[in-house]
Design an enzyme around this catalytic site. Structure first.
Site, short mmCIF file in Angstrom:
data_model
loop_
_atom_site.label_atom_id
_atom_site.label_comp_id
_atom_site.label_asym_id
_atom_site.label_seq_id
_atom_site.Cartn_x
_atom_site.Cartn_y
_atom_site.Cartn_z
N GLU A 80 0.85 -1.25 0.10
CA GLU A 80 -0.18 0.32 0.31
C GLU A 80 1.07 0.91 0.19
OE1 GLU A 80 -2.62 -0.81 3.84
OE2 GLU A 80 -4.07 -1.23 1.97
N GLU A 111 7.21 -22.19 7.98
CA GLU A 111 7.22 -21.10 9.30
C GLU A 111 8.01 -21.56 10.22
OE1 GLU A 111 3.78 -21.11 13.01
OE2 GLU A 111 3.10 -20.91 10.73
#
Length: 297
Positions: A80, A111
């Protein structure tokens, strides 16, 4: 020690036995705790922003590392910044365990791989700042990234909802809002994720302000990628200068769609080339350029 995010919340034990409105109220009550928890860690967040400003001004970059929800929020924040603040590509980089494939679906074991985090941090240099996001404070992928970053000489930051995070010793700055047990035990996409979103919003927005990518509270480095944003550019020019729509459109066209030189031109009356030169000399800061040109900042 178990992370608070994994513990059962005594306030929501009967959440499956009440009506829809009551469930929503329970969720909302817990969400209301998050902003206060984030407010308490502003001193640590301040250190992270100031370190990031120093890193960027010194030619470094900002790296986010996370897995699952943490990684997705990091990707969202980095993505963004380009349309909102026209940040140079690669200035803020988000690394998500498992890459793009893991954004939409879980990828097994990524992960849990310290090696994966270290590999993704291979491009980190001593000029950079690395922010690891791990709600539980123990994600191996983030550990690998922080270790590699520290070895490279980068400033390291940990964002977690575990005040006793096992990864804390790997970070120069620890930002640990105590959001407590989740509405649903272990579902860190809830309060912990909301806290991470608030922290990333505050961190990156403040970084952009400090780097001169706003003037007052206006987005003067906005990139007009659609009709809505082009309209916003004209509104910003009109609000900031008092000029009419025709003058704003003419200034923006003369500046080839760049808002900052159009703004400086309208506020001072100098030519677009002179406005660009003043902005270049001021490292893009509108207030400094206006002062140089003798106009109120």
């Amino acid at each position: 020690m178990t992370s608070p995010t994994e513990q059962r919340n005594p306030r929501t034990l009967a959440i499956d036995a009440v009506g829809t409105s009551e469930i929503l109220q329970l969720v909302n009550n817990e969400d209301a705790r998050v902003a206060g928890a984030v407010g308490l860690v502003i001193p640590e967040l301040t250190k992270a922003v100031d370190a990031a400003v120093e890193a960027v001004r010194g030619g470094g970059r900002v790296h986010y590392f996370g897995a699952g929800t943490s990684g997705r929020l990091a990707v969202l924040d980095a993505a963004e910044l380009l349309p909102t603040f026209h940040t140079p590509e690669g200035l803020v980089v988000a690394h998500h365990a498992g890459g793009m494939d893991a954004l939409l679906r879980a990828v097994e074991n990524v992960e849990d791989s310290e090696e994966g985090g270290a590999e993704d941090a291979a491009a980190v240099t001593g000029q950079d700042i690395v922010i690891g996001l791990a709600a539980s404070g123990s994600t191996p992928y983030v550990a690998g990234a922080l270790k590699a970053a520290r070895a490279a000489g980068a400033t390291t930051v940990l964002v977690t909802s575990n005040p006793n995070a096992p990864l804390a010793p790997l970070a120069d700055i620890v930002i640990a809002p105590d959001t407590g047990p989740e509405v649903i035990a272990g579902s860190t996409r809830l309060k912990a994720g909301t806290a991470q979103k608030l922290i990333l919003n505050s961190f990156s927005t403040t970084l952009m302000i400090k780097l001169g990518r706003t003037w007052s509270n206006l987005m003067v480095d906005l990139v007009a990628t659609n009709k809505k944003l082009r309209g916003r550019m004209l509104r910003i020019l009109a609000e900031a200068t008092g000029a009419d729509e025709q003058a704003c459109e003419a200034a923006l066209a003369a500046a080839e769609g760049e808002l900052k030189p159009a703004l400086v031109h309208l506020l001072t009356g100098v030519t677009i080339p002179a406005a660009r030169a003043a902005l270049d000399a001021a490292q893009g800061r509108v207030a400094s350029a206006l002062t140089t040109l003798g106009a109120p900042a």
